[in-house]
Design a protein around this motif. Structure first.
Motif, PDB file in Angstrom:
ATOM      1  N   ILE A  11       0.864  -1.181   0.000  1.00 40.44           N
ATOM      2  CA  ILE A  11       0.000   0.000   0.000  1.00 40.44           C
ATOM      3  C   ILE A  11       0.895   1.223   0.000  1.00 40.44           C
ATOM      4  N   THR A  16      -5.169   5.384   2.075  1.00 38.02           N
ATOM      5  CA  THR A  16      -5.366   4.012   2.557  1.00 38.02           C
ATOM      6  C   THR A  16      -4.549   3.761   3.819  1.00 38.02           C
ATOM      7  N   GLU A  19      -6.457   5.230   6.581  1.00 38.34           N
ATOM      8  CA  GLU A  19      -7.594   4.370   6.935  1.00 38.34           C
ATOM      9  C   GLU A  19      -7.168   3.255   7.881  1.00 38.34           C
ATOM     10  N   ARG A 108      -5.264  -5.934   6.410  1.00 34.90           N
ATOM     11  CA  ARG A 108      -4.524  -4.719   6.093  1.00 34.90           C
ATOM     12  C   ARG A 108      -3.563  -4.523   7.253  1.00 34.90           C
ATOM     13  N   GLU A 166      -1.655  -5.188   2.116  1.00 35.20           N
ATOM     14  CA  GLU A 166      -3.050  -5.619   2.117  1.00 35.20           C
ATOM     15  C   GLU A 166      -3.212  -6.909   1.330  1.00 35.20           C
TER      16      GLU A 166
END
Length: 175
Positions: A11, A16, A19, A108, A166
């Motif tokens: 990632i 992201t 997040e 993740r 992820e």
């Protein structure tokens, strides 16, 4: 730094990564002392921002805040050697397969390393605790009594390196 083996799972999107920081409630910190390596899970708060390096390049800055006792194994290890590793993960789900070894796991995560520092200044301690409360209990009051601040150790990890990774659920991969 060694490159991630499965680049397709890396990632790199800042949104992201943010997040993941928001979704995770626990960071696991790896440290070392005279007895050996150990891992301690803690709740945390964070700062995550783009920073401009001296070269003019944009770099990511991540700081993690947590609290604990002023004494004990964790406190002593951090004092002796401030180099730590950390890991957090979320979105856990078993990915079923057609045979035993084809099962996997969706997740993740963020993993990294950095240095940990005990914050001594009352203003720094309040800031770190405020970041922790903003993350763990948004909207909760953040009044810190002087006696509580005196008894509590507040730490900050400044990440020197971190990566996001992820493994998507089957439904996300097939879309």
């Amino acid at each position: 730094m060694k490159e991630m083996r499965l680049k397709k799972r890396e990632i790199t999107d800042n949104g992201t990564l943010r997040e993941i920081l928001e979704e995770c409630n626990v960071v696991r910190i790896g440290a070392k002392d005279a007895e050996g390596m150990f891992i301690v899970p803690v709740n945390f708060g964070y700062e995550f921002e783009d920073a401009e390096a001296a070269s003019g390049e944009q770099t990511l800055k991540l700081s993690l805040y947590f609290h604990g006792a002023k004494e004990g194994r964790k406190a002593e290890a951090f004092e002796a050697d401030p180099h730590v590793a950390f890991e957090m993960d979320c979105r856990h789900e078993v990915i079923t397969g057609d045979y035993t070894c084809s099962y996997s796991y969706a997740y993740r995560s963020i993993m990294g390393s950095g240095t940990v520092k005990r914050l001594e200044n009352e203003g720094e301690k309040q800031y770190g605790l405020k970041k922790l409360m903003e993350h763990m209990a948004p909207g909760a009051g953040t009044v810190f009594r002087p006696d509580m601040l005196e008894k509590t150790a507040v730490y900050r990890i400044d990440a020197e390196h971190f990566t996001g990774k992820e493994r998507k659920r089957k439904t996300e991969r097939q879309v």
